[in-house]
Write a protein that holds these residues in place. Sequence first.
Motif, PDB file in Angstrom:
ATOM      1  N   ILE A   1       3.280  -1.370   4.095  1.00 50.64           N
ATOM      2  CA  ILE A   1       2.657   0.191   3.871  1.00 50.64           C
ATOM      3  C   ILE A   1       3.974   1.012   3.706  1.00 50.64           C
ATOM      4  CG2 ILE A   1       1.298   1.936   4.891  1.00 50.64           C
ATOM      5  CD1 ILE A   1      -0.117  -0.361   6.380  1.00 50.64           C
ATOM      6  N   ASP A   2       3.893   1.744   2.646  1.00 50.49           N
ATOM      7  CA  ASP A   2       5.039   2.749   2.407  1.00 50.49           C
ATOM      8  C   ASP A   2       4.393   4.221   2.856  1.00 50.49           C
ATOM      9  OD1 ASP A   2       7.274   4.146   1.762  1.00 50.49           O
ATOM     10  OD2 ASP A   2       6.773   4.201  -0.450  1.00 50.49           O
ATOM     11  N   THR A   3       4.857   4.820   3.832  1.00 48.67           N
ATOM     12  CA  THR A   3       4.266   5.963   4.218  1.00 48.67           C
ATOM     13  C   THR A   3       5.047   7.178   3.567  1.00 48.67           C
ATOM     14  OG1 THR A   3       5.565   5.995   6.107  1.00 48.67           O
ATOM     15  CG2 THR A   3       3.712   4.729   6.313  1.00 48.67           C
ATOM     16  N   SER A   4       4.428   8.377   3.998  1.00 52.72           N
ATOM     17  CA  SER A   4       4.970   9.671   4.050  1.00 52.72           C
ATOM     18  C   SER A   4       5.974   9.675   5.038  1.00 52.72           C
ATOM     19  CB  SER A   4       3.959  10.784   3.991  1.00 52.72           C
ATOM     20  OG  SER A   4       3.317  11.000   5.000  1.00 52.72           O
ATOM     21  N   SER A   5       6.856  10.882   4.905  1.00 50.45           N
ATOM     22  CA  SER A   5       7.632  11.468   6.137  1.00 50.45           C
ATOM     23  C   SER A   5       6.805  12.114   7.153  1.00 50.45           C
ATOM     24  CB  SER A   5       8.941  12.197   5.510  1.00 50.45           C
ATOM     25  OG  SER A   5       9.499  11.375   4.476  1.00 50.45           O
ATOM     26  N   ALA A   6       5.772  12.635   6.852  1.00 50.39           N
ATOM     27  CA  ALA A   6       5.012  13.383   7.838  1.00 50.39           C
ATOM     28  C   ALA A   6       4.110  12.239   8.638  1.00 50.39           C
ATOM     29  CB  ALA A   6       4.105  14.519   7.333  1.00 50.39           C
ATOM     30  N   VAL A   7       3.947  12.599  10.004  1.00 51.24           N
ATOM     31  CA  VAL A   7       3.114  11.728  10.800  1.00 51.24           C
ATOM     32  C   VAL A   7       1.921  12.276  10.801  1.00 51.24           C
ATOM     33  CG1 VAL A   7       2.867  10.829  13.247  1.00 51.24           C
ATOM     34  CG2 VAL A   7       5.076  11.487  12.359  1.00 51.24           C
TER      35      VAL A   7
ATOM     36  N   ILE B   1       0.939  -1.139   0.164  1.00 57.89           N
ATOM     37  CA  ILE B   1      -0.044  -0.166   0.087  1.00 57.89           C
ATOM     38  C   ILE B   1       0.954   1.128   0.240  1.00 57.89           C
ATOM     39  CG2 ILE B   1      -1.664   1.340   1.363  1.00 57.89           C
ATOM     40  CD1 ILE B   1      -2.656  -1.161   2.285  1.00 57.89           C
ATOM     41  N   ASP B   2       0.572   2.132  -0.835  1.00 52.47           N
ATOM     42  CA  ASP B   2       1.148   3.339  -0.998  1.00 52.47           C
ATOM     43  C   ASP B   2       0.370   4.370  -0.090  1.00 52.47           C
ATOM     44  OD1 ASP B   2       2.905   5.630  -1.512  1.00 52.47           O
ATOM     45  OD2 ASP B   2       2.901   5.438  -3.656  1.00 52.47           O
ATOM     46  N   LEU B   3       0.936   4.672   0.991  1.00 51.41           N
ATOM     47  CA  LEU B   3       0.252   5.746   1.972  1.00 51.41           C
ATOM     48  C   LEU B   3       0.906   7.115   1.933  1.00 51.41           C
ATOM     49  CD1 LEU B   3      -2.383   5.226   3.260  1.00 51.41           C
ATOM     50  CD2 LEU B   3      -1.059   4.900   5.388  1.00 51.41           C
TER      51      LEU B   3
END
Length: 400
Positions: free
Chosen positions: A251-257, A168-170
């Motif tokens: 899950i690949d996330t953004s760098s921001a929380v 999943i590209d989050l």
Amino acid sequence: MQIYVEPDAIKRERYAEQLLRAGYQTVPDMIELQRYFNGHPDCLLVVFGAAVELDEVLEFSAYQRVQRPELGIVLVRTRVTNALLQSALRAGVREVVRDDETDIRAACLRAIEVGKAMQTTVRPARTADSTAKVITVFAGKGGCGKSVVATNLAVALAAGGSRRVLLIDLDLQFGDVAIMLKLAPARGIADAVPMTGRLDESGLRSLITHYIPGCDTLLAPANPASADQISRDLVTELLTTARPLYDFIVIDTSSAVTEQVLAALDSSDWYVLVVTPDLPTLKSIRLTVEMFDLLTYPPDQRLILFNRADSQVGLSIEDVEEAVGAPLSTHMPSSRDVPTSVNKGTPLILENPGHPVSRAVRGLADRCAGIDREPERVRRRALLFGRRNASKKPARSDAS
């Protein structure tokens, strides 16, 4: 389906017609083997010719012994020794034979028969309680190689189609998974918005983009403006719906929380934190670890991957561990082959399974899958150093 790996072009040409009639596909090297093998989960036999490097055969065999136990591996050598037999059998090679056509043919028939017998064994059905392990890959700063880790990890966990993995590209505004895998999605995560609150299996499957056997993707919105429409509740609903259908969700996330990232972290079984040897990244990962402590995410479920670990930039591994405040789980070396593979749109673990970066990712995948290969590595080191020591002549004593 059988595969014959033979680097010697003359032998390959000599055997080609005979092998094709027998249902074999011939390939010249390990890279081509991995490409063909991943696309044929029905493969029952791999034959390695005498010119294939032994270490590559043993690594491939040891990995497949766990992932696809029905797969038969036949190793051809010009000379068969007891030491060779022992190391090959430990790695899961089924037959070791001399470079003789009659011997090879007989060994292949035996290996195929065993594989077919193992295929008839009924594997336990997936129950309603059997759900995917969720692995979230996170870095508090861009440029750490987070997406490279996520894409290669998903492919490694799929293990040539023997497991079911959803990537999943989050990173909802600037996700790179589609371009890194050369995918042209018709639909993605943004198309789940109208289904919020009533998402079911058929709805989820309509959003999926297939990549390779065993590995599906749920891609980020093509339009960054769509990111605002994807709520935390929708992310939770997507994961809840997907878990019974897969063995692993990466899950690949953004760098921001963000709220969406927190939803993924709250649902995770493993947290892969990517760090590189530079002070801004070390600062962000230290803050991330402290945030995880506050959120009571279990420390024993955090895996810190040290990317570009061999970079000579004045920071040792001990310096990094002290700055992070936690031990490093995986060391991934720096290599120009990584950006090259990204530009090609093919994960390095597919293009070059024996590459040091690929081996590091497989080690990470093994940790997530609960596979411990340390005893095998210890035995190999003992065998290697035992040979070296045996080859050394005893020192001459002054007293003699």
